[in-house]
Every structure is written in structure tokens, then in C-alpha cells.
Design an enzyme around this catalytic site. Structure first.
Site, PDB file in Angstrom:
ATOM      1  N   ARG A 138      52.121  57.229  35.710  1.00 35.75           N
ATOM      2  CA  ARG A 138      51.865  55.701  35.676  1.00 35.75           C
ATOM      3  C   ARG A 138      51.429  55.462  37.052  1.00 35.75           C
ATOM      4  NH1 ARG A 138      56.963  52.332  33.515  1.00 35.75           N
ATOM      5  NH2 ARG A 138      55.664  50.739  34.364  1.00 35.75           N
TER       6      ARG A 138
ATOM      7  N   ASP B 214      49.495  53.561  40.488  1.00 31.74           N
ATOM      8  CA  ASP B 214      49.704  52.376  40.874  1.00 31.74           C
ATOM      9  C   ASP B 214      48.139  51.581  41.053  1.00 31.74           C
ATOM     10  OD1 ASP B 214      52.351  52.580  41.461  1.00 31.74           O
ATOM     11  OD2 ASP B 214      52.174  53.331  43.435  1.00 31.74           O
TER      12      ASP B 214
ATOM     13  N   TYR C  12      47.411  65.777  41.699  1.00 28.46           N
ATOM     14  CA  TYR C  12      46.698  64.791  42.388  1.00 28.46           C
ATOM     15  C   TYR C  12      45.809  65.114  43.571  1.00 28.46           C
ATOM     16  CZ  TYR C  12      49.151  60.986  40.222  1.00 28.46           C
ATOM     17  OH  TYR C  12      49.879  60.280  39.229  1.00 28.46           O
TER      18      TYR C  12
ATOM     19  N   ARG D 113      51.266  59.128  48.532  1.00 28.38           N
ATOM     20  CA  ARG D 113      50.669  58.418  49.564  1.00 28.38           C
ATOM     21  C   ARG D 113      51.412  58.586  50.896  1.00 28.38           C
ATOM     22  NH1 ARG D 113      49.057  53.090  48.393  1.00 28.38           N
ATOM     23  NH2 ARG D 113      50.403  52.873  46.627  1.00 28.38           N
TER      24      ARG D 113
END
Length: 294
Positions: A61, A63, A124, A212
Site C-alpha cells: 500500500r 503512500d 523498492y 524513506r
């Protein structure tokens, strides 16, 4: 917890990508918020001429502002709807969906498949440049500009201390009842010929803001503001550190989701729903049950 597909329905796996710039994340939210899930569910309802909205389950999910190149979702459709539309579904979705989200594959999923719980890893990429002139205008929506020279070797040295199974509470936005224990399988940086530096971040799952936050900590090492051992010390402290900067979302892309062999899907699905603990914390934490981003 059972994940049996209801009688008379077919589980369909969707492979998709999207530019996250104009989305308020993946998950449906209050009215007026544009989301990837909302766009896809509306499109599926429209092209199948259904009165019902069929809910999607997603691997990660993402952001608001985060992109995806290799996102995976599933949807359970009535068998008659799937039989009627399967051959034309991709083309019809291409004509109905906005240009910033595409579905590349739609096929009946193997038994035991769950886009969220069957996944064994998510990978990622975070892209950044330290070029003194800034970001290539053609890449500005996908690359962060860092206005300090970056030492890639130092960032890789610091990243080594973060790989493995740890409680990443110091790098996650806490959510009530959710564990912050994750297995970080890869965290490495490479600078390409154009000067873009890419972090590859791969784990079984991620907690909120984890990628992040890790990137933000390592950039501080790369530009010399923090020593190489600082990110590891933050991790060991086990509490959210205000010095860890959560970098902007536009540099982050979900690149790929990994699944086991078809024969192992159901077992992985069950395993992912079990409690996850570190040895010293047995019984304290429920398993996350998701790959909340990043």
C-alpha cells in the site's frame, strides 16, 4: 484465517504500474481523494458493466506520491463476469483508466494466491542525484535532488549494519497494534553514469515510512553530516529519532514483488498471518500482515 475464494468466484491477479504524483496513495480514502485503488475499482466496475464494486487487495500500500513499476493486486470476480470479460479486460481497462495507471496483466491466480499475504519480498528503488546543477527536467518527478555531494561508499558501509531481521521502530511511523519487526534483505547504493544514485531496498515487508526514513538517514551519512555508525546506533536505540529525516516520496518506486512457487503459495499465505517476534520479545508483537509503505 481462511483465504478461500468464495464459491462461484475467480481470483484474478493484476500486475500494474502507476505514477504516484497525482494520487493520494494506493488505498481508498474519504471522498474527493484520488487513489490508485479507487481508479482501478471504478474502471473494473465500468468495463465489466457491474453494479457491484469488487474490492482489490494489494501487495504494497504505497503512500501519496510514491510510484510503482511492479505492483501486484488481486480481485475476486464472479465466474460469469470473468468468463465474459477476461479476453478483453486489458484492452478495455486501457481505454478506461487514466494515463497515470496501467494494468499489464490480468490472469486467473493459482490456488492459495493472495497478493498481500503470499508475497515473500518487496523491492523498492529510491533515486537521488547530487549533481550541482540539479535534476534532469525529464526525471524531476522520480529523482530527488540532494544539494550536497554524496559518498556512496560511506552510505553502503552504513547500510550493512541495517540488513537482517531487526525491530525497525526507530525508522517507522508507529501504528497501534502493528509490529515494526522486519527482515531487511538488501540495502545498497549504486551511482550510474549519469550521476543518479539508486538505493535498492528489499525486505519481506515494510512498515510505514520505513524506506524513506532509511534513505534519509543514509543521505546524512553520505553528505558527511553523520558518521557511518550513526544509522546502526539509531536502529539499536529502538525509538523514533527526530534526527532521521523522512525524504520526499517522489524518489521512491515499488519495482517488484516476489512470490514463491505455486505449490508454496497457500503455506506462505498462512505463515504471513502468524505472529512475528524477535527471540527476546516472544509473544509481544502481532505480525504486520501487510507491506504498508514506505
Amino acid at each position: 484465517m481462511s483465504d478461500e475464494v468464495e464459491p462461484g468466484k475467480v481470483r484474478v491477479r493484476l500486475d500494474l504500474s502507476y505514477d504516484g504524483k497525482d494520487f493520494s496513495g494506493w488505498a481508498k480514502q474519504r471522498e474527493g481523494q484520488r487513489t490508485v485503488q479507487g481508479e482501478l475499482e471504478d474502471a473494473i466496475r465500468t468495463v465489466t458493466r457491474s453494479s457491484e464494486t469488487y474490492e482489490l487487495t494489494v501487495a504494497g500500500r504505497t503512500d501519496a506520491g510514491v510510484h510503482a513499476r511492479g505492483q501486484v493486486a488481486h480481485v475476486d470476480l464472479p465466474a460469469e463476469v470473468w468468463a465474459e470479460h477476461q479476453d478483453k479486460l486489458l484492452r478495455r481497462l486501457a481505454g478506461r483508466l487514466p494515463h497515470d495507471v496501467r494494468v499489464w496483466k490480468a490472469e486467473e491466480a493459482p490456488a492459495g494466491f493472495n497478493a498481500r499475504f503470499s508475497a515473500v519480498w518487496r523491492r523498492y528503488a529510491y533515486r537521488v542525484t547530487d549533481h550541482h546543477g540539479g535534476v534532469d527536467p525529464l526525471l524531476r518527478g522520480h529523482v530527488l535532488w540532494h544539494d550536497w555531494p554524496l559518498d556512496v561508499d560511506a552510505m553502503n558501509a552504513a547500510a550493512e549494519k541495517l540488513v537482517g531481521e531487526h525491530d525497525f521502530a526507530a525508522y517507522c511511523k508507529k501504528r497501534e497494534g502493528a509490529t515494526t519487526i522486519r527482515t531487511l534483505q538488501q540495502l545498497s547504493w549504486v551511482r550510474d553514469a549519469s550521476g543518479v544514485i539508486t538505493a535498492t531496498v528489499k525486505a519481506d515487508a515494510f512498515c510505514h515510512n520505513m524506506v524513506r526514513s532509511l534513505v534519509g538517514a543514509l543521505l546524512f551519512v553520505g553528505d558527511g553530516h553523520r558518521p557511518v555508525d550513526w544509522p546502526g546506533k539509531v536502529l539499536a536505540a529502538g525509538v523514533r529519532d527526530s534526527a532521521v529525516h523522512v525524504v520526499r516520496p517522489h524518489g521512491l518506486t515499488l519495482e517488484e514483488v516476489g512470490y514463491p512457487a505455486d505449490s508454496e503459495l497457500a503455506a506462505r499465505n498462512r505463515e504471513a498471518r502468524n505472529k512475528r517476534t524477535l527471540p527476546a520479545d516472544a509473544g509481544r508483537y502481532p505480525h504486520p500482515g501487510s507491506s504498508g509503505c514506505c
